[in-house]
Scaffold this motif. Structure first.
Motif, PDB file in Angstrom:
ATOM      1  N   GLU A  48       0.835  -1.204   0.000  1.00 33.12           N
ATOM      2  CA  GLU A  48       0.000   0.000   0.000  1.00 33.12           C
ATOM      3  C   GLU A  48       0.867   1.250   0.000  1.00 33.12           C
ATOM      4  N   ARG A  54      -4.945   1.447  -1.441  1.00 36.47           N
ATOM      5  CA  ARG A  54      -5.518   0.804  -0.269  1.00 36.47           C
ATOM      6  C   ARG A  54      -6.234  -0.447  -0.764  1.00 36.47           C
ATOM      7  N   PHE A  55      -5.865  -1.578  -0.199  1.00 39.39           N
ATOM      8  CA  PHE A  55      -6.547  -2.820  -0.533  1.00 39.39           C
ATOM      9  C   PHE A  55      -7.808  -2.926   0.310  1.00 39.39           C
ATOM     10  N   THR A  56      -8.851  -3.452  -0.278  1.00 39.87           N
ATOM     11  CA  THR A  56     -10.046  -3.740   0.503  1.00 39.87           C
ATOM     12  C   THR A  56      -9.742  -4.980   1.345  1.00 39.87           C
ATOM     13  N   ALA A  57     -10.548  -5.212   2.349  1.00 41.54           N
ATOM     14  CA  ALA A  57     -10.362  -6.403   3.184  1.00 41.54           C
ATOM     15  C   ALA A  57     -10.453  -7.665   2.320  1.00 41.54           C
ATOM     16  N   GLU A  58     -11.382  -7.685   1.391  1.00 46.32           N
ATOM     17  CA  GLU A  58     -11.554  -8.841   0.501  1.00 46.32           C
ATOM     18  C   GLU A  58     -10.314  -9.065  -0.363  1.00 46.32           C
ATOM     19  N   GLN A  59      -9.758  -7.979  -0.905  1.00 46.01           N
ATOM     20  CA  GLN A  59      -8.544  -8.112  -1.716  1.00 46.01           C
ATOM     21  C   GLN A  59      -7.393  -8.645  -0.864  1.00 46.01           C
ATOM     22  N   ALA A  60      -7.225  -8.093   0.318  1.00 45.02           N
ATOM     23  CA  ALA A  60      -6.120  -8.511   1.193  1.00 45.02           C
ATOM     24  C   ALA A  60      -6.217  -9.991   1.543  1.00 45.02           C
ATOM     25  N   SER A  76      -6.150  -1.486 -10.791  1.00 43.56           N
ATOM     26  CA  SER A  76      -6.438  -0.265 -10.020  1.00 43.56           C
ATOM     27  C   SER A  76      -6.307   0.964 -10.876  1.00 43.56           C
TER      28      SER A  76
END
Length: 76
Positions: A48, A54-60, A76
């Protein structure tokens, strides 16, 4: 473009995961001993910062390999 992105991601991964030698596309969370849950969080934060995203929680949660990261960042 994608090769440059892959190279930058690889450099971040090598630093965070302390991978010595060349980084390759076969880096997968399941077969990289040092890629535990704490290192995963460190990797997400380092990526990041490096890419100003910023990664979403789902992406992370769905990052399991170098290629997963390249795919996410490329979109992105």
């Amino acid at each position: 473009m994608k090769d440059e992105l892959r190279s930058r991601v690889c450099a971040v991964m090598a630093e965070v995961l302390q991978i010595h030698g060349s980084c390759n596309v076969n880096i997968i969370r399941g077969n990289t001993e040092q890629w535990d849950s704490l290192k995963h969080l460190e990797l997400i934060l380092a990526l990041e910062e490096e890419f100003q995203v910023r990664f979403t929680a789902e992406q992370a949660v769905n990052i399991h390999s170098l290629e997963d990261i390249v795919t996410i960042l490329g979109g992105s």
